[in-house]
Design a protein around this motif. Structure first.
Motif, PDB file in Angstrom:
ATOM      1  N   ASP A  27       0.828  -1.206   0.000  1.00 49.44           N
ATOM      2  CA  ASP A  27       0.000   0.000   0.000  1.00 49.44           C
ATOM      3  C   ASP A  27       0.863   1.257   0.000  1.00 49.44           C
ATOM      4  O   ASP A  27       0.601   2.197  -0.756  1.00 49.44           O
ATOM      5  N   THR A  53      -0.831   0.063 -12.431  1.00 55.25           N
ATOM      6  CA  THR A  53      -0.950  -1.282 -11.866  1.00 55.25           C
ATOM      7  C   THR A  53      -1.827  -1.246 -10.629  1.00 55.25           C
ATOM      8  O   THR A  53      -2.260  -0.189 -10.190  1.00 55.25           O
ATOM      9  N   THR A  54      -2.104  -2.407 -10.094  1.00 60.16           N
ATOM     10  CA  THR A  54      -2.909  -2.515  -8.879  1.00 60.16           C
ATOM     11  C   THR A  54      -2.135  -3.289  -7.825  1.00 60.16           C
ATOM     12  O   THR A  54      -1.166  -3.991  -8.141  1.00 60.16           O
ATOM     13  N   LEU A  55      -2.592  -3.191  -6.611  1.00 56.64           N
ATOM     14  CA  LEU A  55      -1.981  -3.945  -5.520  1.00 56.64           C
ATOM     15  C   LEU A  55      -2.047  -5.443  -5.823  1.00 56.64           C
ATOM     16  O   LEU A  55      -1.085  -6.169  -5.617  1.00 56.64           O
ATOM     17  N   HIS A  56      -3.167  -5.889  -6.352  1.00 57.45           N
ATOM     18  CA  HIS A  56      -3.337  -7.313  -6.685  1.00 57.45           C
ATOM     19  C   HIS A  56      -2.312  -7.751  -7.740  1.00 57.45           C
ATOM     20  O   HIS A  56      -1.701  -8.810  -7.602  1.00 57.45           O
ATOM     21  N   GLU A  57      -2.117  -6.945  -8.785  1.00 54.05           N
ATOM     22  CA  GLU A  57      -1.153  -7.299  -9.828  1.00 54.05           C
ATOM     23  C   GLU A  57       0.266  -7.379  -9.268  1.00 54.05           C
ATOM     24  O   GLU A  57       1.022  -8.289  -9.599  1.00 54.05           O
ATOM     25  N   ALA A  59       1.111  -7.962  -6.116  1.00 58.38           N
ATOM     26  CA  ALA A  59       1.183  -9.128  -5.229  1.00 58.38           C
ATOM     27  C   ALA A  59       1.312 -10.420  -6.032  1.00 58.38           C
ATOM     28  O   ALA A  59       2.089 -11.315  -5.659  1.00 58.38           O
ATOM     29  N   GLN A  60       0.586 -10.524  -7.123  1.00 59.60           N
ATOM     30  CA  GLN A  60       0.659 -11.708  -7.974  1.00 59.60           C
ATOM     31  C   GLN A  60       2.065 -11.850  -8.564  1.00 59.60           C
ATOM     32  O   GLN A  60       2.607 -12.951  -8.649  1.00 59.60           O
ATOM     33  N   THR A  61       2.664 -10.743  -8.980  1.00 59.32           N
ATOM     34  CA  THR A  61       4.015 -10.772  -9.545  1.00 59.32           C
ATOM     35  C   THR A  61       5.026 -11.185  -8.488  1.00 59.32           C
ATOM     36  O   THR A  61       5.925 -11.993  -8.759  1.00 59.32           O
ATOM     37  N   LYS A  65       3.293 -15.345 -10.003  1.00 52.10           N
ATOM     38  CA  LYS A  65       2.122 -15.829 -10.730  1.00 52.10           C
ATOM     39  C   LYS A  65       1.768 -15.001 -11.955  1.00 52.10           C
ATOM     40  O   LYS A  65       0.680 -15.150 -12.488  1.00 52.10           O
ATOM     41  N   SER A  66       2.651 -14.126 -12.380  1.00 51.31           N
ATOM     42  CA  SER A  66       2.356 -13.376 -13.609  1.00 51.31           C
ATOM     43  C   SER A  66       3.608 -13.160 -14.411  1.00 51.31           C
ATOM     44  O   SER A  66       4.684 -13.473 -14.027  1.00 51.31           O
TER      45      SER A  66
END
Length: 66
Positions: A27, A53-57, A59-61, A65-66
């Motif tokens: 955040d 970008t987003t927090l979710h993107e 976190a996935q990276t 996972k991306s």
């Protein structure tokens, strides 16, 4: 991170100084930084403007996972 530290870092950045920092607080990164770099297995796996970008993107990276 302590408020006074952020105030100093932001002041330096507003003067035109590049500031590089590392944080586990996603955040904070997305609120303060212009760009975010994510390393996975020693390689930059994401290099983007925080506004794109987003927090979710992110976190996935981080999780690979991306």
């Amino acid at each position: 991170m302590a408020v006074w530290v952020w105030e100093k870092l932001i002041a330096f950045a507003m003067e035109g100084t590049s500031v590089v920092f590392s944080s586990a607080e996603l955040d904070e990164i997305l609120q303060v930084a212009d760009r975010v770099l994510v390393f996975f297995n020693g390689i930059i796996s994401k290099d983007t403007r925080c506004s794109d970008t987003t927090l979710h993107e992110v976190a996935q990276t981080i999780a690979g996972k991306s």
